[in-house]
Motif scaffolding. Sequence first.
Motif, PDB file in Angstrom:
ATOM      1  N   LEU A   1       0.824  -1.199   0.000  1.00 38.77           N
ATOM      2  CA  LEU A   1       0.000   0.000   0.000  1.00 38.77           C
ATOM      3  C   LEU A   1       0.866   1.260   0.000  1.00 38.77           C
ATOM      4  O   LEU A   1       1.997   1.252   0.481  1.00 38.77           O
ATOM      5  N   ALA A   2       0.288   2.344  -0.528  1.00 43.63           N
ATOM      6  CA  ALA A   2       1.016   3.612  -0.620  1.00 43.63           C
ATOM      7  C   ALA A   2       0.766   4.457   0.625  1.00 43.63           C
ATOM      8  O   ALA A   2       0.212   5.558   0.559  1.00 43.63           O
ATOM      9  N   THR A   3       1.157   3.921   1.761  1.00 44.43           N
ATOM     10  CA  THR A   3       1.040   4.666   3.019  1.00 44.43           C
ATOM     11  C   THR A   3       2.440   4.947   3.549  1.00 44.43           C
ATOM     12  O   THR A   3       3.374   4.195   3.281  1.00 44.43           O
TER      13      THR A   3
ATOM     14  N   ASP B   1       8.512   1.917   9.577  1.00 40.95           N
ATOM     15  CA  ASP B   1       9.030   2.099  10.930  1.00 40.95           C
ATOM     16  C   ASP B   1       7.982   2.390  11.993  1.00 40.95           C
ATOM     17  O   ASP B   1       8.122   1.977  13.142  1.00 40.95           O
ATOM     18  N   ARG B   2       6.883   3.080  11.642  1.00 47.77           N
ATOM     19  CA  ARG B   2       5.896   3.457  12.657  1.00 47.77           C
ATOM     20  C   ARG B   2       4.628   3.961  11.986  1.00 47.77           C
ATOM     21  O   ARG B   2       4.571   4.130  10.771  1.00 47.77           O
ATOM     22  N   CYS B   3       3.617   4.227  12.820  1.00 47.89           N
ATOM     23  CA  CYS B   3       2.381   4.836  12.335  1.00 47.89           C
ATOM     24  C   CYS B   3       2.581   6.335  12.161  1.00 47.89           C
ATOM     25  O   CYS B   3       3.159   7.001  13.024  1.00 47.89           O
ATOM     26  N   TYR B   4       2.088   6.874  11.041  1.00 49.67           N
ATOM     27  CA  TYR B   4       2.156   8.311  10.780  1.00 49.67           C
ATOM     28  C   TYR B   4       0.779   8.979  10.887  1.00 49.67           C
ATOM     29  O   TYR B   4       0.641  10.148  10.561  1.00 49.67           O
ATOM     30  N   ASP B   5      -0.229   8.206  11.329  1.00 47.29           N
ATOM     31  CA  ASP B   5      -1.597   8.719  11.436  1.00 47.29           C
ATOM     32  C   ASP B   5      -1.983   9.461  10.155  1.00 47.29           C
ATOM     33  O   ASP B   5      -2.468  10.584  10.170  1.00 47.29           O
ATOM     34  N   CYS B   6      -1.767   8.797   9.028  1.00 46.29           N
ATOM     35  CA  CYS B   6      -1.873   9.430   7.721  1.00 46.29           C
ATOM     36  C   CYS B   6      -3.325   9.579   7.260  1.00 46.29           C
ATOM     37  O   CYS B   6      -4.254   9.058   7.877  1.00 46.29           O
ATOM     38  N   SER B   7      -3.471  10.271   6.161  1.00 42.18           N
ATOM     39  CA  SER B   7      -4.779  10.427   5.514  1.00 42.18           C
ATOM     40  C   SER B   7      -4.782   9.780   4.132  1.00 42.18           C
ATOM     41  O   SER B   7      -5.580  10.144   3.270  1.00 42.18           O
TER      42      SER B   7
ATOM     43  N   ILE C   1      -5.046   1.628   6.360  1.00 38.83           N
ATOM     44  CA  ILE C   1      -5.744   0.459   6.897  1.00 38.83           C
ATOM     45  C   ILE C   1      -6.087   0.618   8.383  1.00 38.83           C
ATOM     46  O   ILE C   1      -6.705  -0.265   8.966  1.00 38.83           O
ATOM     47  N   CYS C   2      -5.690   1.735   8.969  1.00 38.06           N
ATOM     48  CA  CYS C   2      -5.986   1.970  10.393  1.00 38.06           C
ATOM     49  C   CYS C   2      -7.244   2.826  10.518  1.00 38.06           C
ATOM     50  O   CYS C   2      -7.190   3.983  10.960  1.00 38.06           O
ATOM     51  N   ASN C   3      -8.382   2.266  10.121  1.00 39.37           N
ATOM     52  CA  ASN C   3      -9.638   3.020  10.152  1.00 39.37           C
ATOM     53  C   ASN C   3     -10.464   2.736  11.391  1.00 39.37           C
ATOM     54  O   ASN C   3     -11.335   3.539  11.749  1.00 39.37           O
ATOM     55  N   ALA C   4     -10.222   1.617  12.034  1.00 36.96           N
ATOM     56  CA  ALA C   4     -10.930   1.292  13.273  1.00 36.96           C
ATOM     57  C   ALA C   4     -10.003   0.463  14.152  1.00 36.96           C
ATOM     58  O   ALA C   4      -9.221  -0.343  13.658  1.00 36.96           O
ATOM     59  N   MET C   5     -10.109   0.696  15.445  1.00 42.87           N
ATOM     60  CA  MET C   5      -9.382  -0.128  16.402  1.00 42.87           C
ATOM     61  C   MET C   5     -10.383  -0.648  17.427  1.00 42.87           C
ATOM     62  O   MET C   5     -11.157   0.114  17.992  1.00 42.87           O
ATOM     63  N   VAL C   6     -10.361  -1.960  17.646  1.00 39.77           N
ATOM     64  CA  VAL C   6     -11.254  -2.603  18.606  1.00 39.77           C
ATOM     65  C   VAL C   6     -10.429  -3.197  19.734  1.00 39.77           C
ATOM     66  O   VAL C   6      -9.430  -3.877  19.495  1.00 39.77           O
TER      67      VAL C   6
END
Length: 202
Positions: A154-156, A163-169, A174-179
Amino acid sequence: MDIQATIKALEKNRYTVRYFSSAKEAADYLNENLDQRIIGFGDSDTMAHMGLYEILSSHNTVYDPQQSKDNDEFLEIAEKCLTTEIYLTSVNAMAQTGELVNIDGTGNRVAGSLFGHKKVYFVLGINKIEPTLEKAIWRARNIAAPKNARRFQLATPCAIKGDRCYDCSSPDRICNAMVIHFKKMNDVDDVEIILIDEALGF
């Protein structure tokens, strides 16, 4: 890592826990206990590594979105998975205090773990276990999600840099929901944790 403390915490949260020394032992257990059933999979690198689709589909009806050829077929299979009697998936992280953490982009994986099945299995290696819920959330966001995004090419930012999450737009995010599963869901008869003493998946 205190495996026995983790198991006790999970049991306190109303889960059934099975602990196996290897992925093969866990796969053999599932193969023996699931026969002539209709089973849905939450797409999982752990379960793919274990060969569970090939093993279980020889004598069960198994719907696995990972077997799809394109996104339309993925969604079609994923929808069928939500109506099965049995559901198998994994987690992005687990806390030693007994909570399970999953991040999802489409929602099929987390939806299937919450409602609509008589029995749910969570299959995971001990590499997913963190000491606290806060660290489990961090792992899900900064280790599991970037590796999953890279797996799907994916192009994220997390997939590109790894290396880490960038809280991207990004549209590919793929980080649209966390349960967070704090306890076993009330209307699922049994939720079984298949805990494996190996590093499996992301």
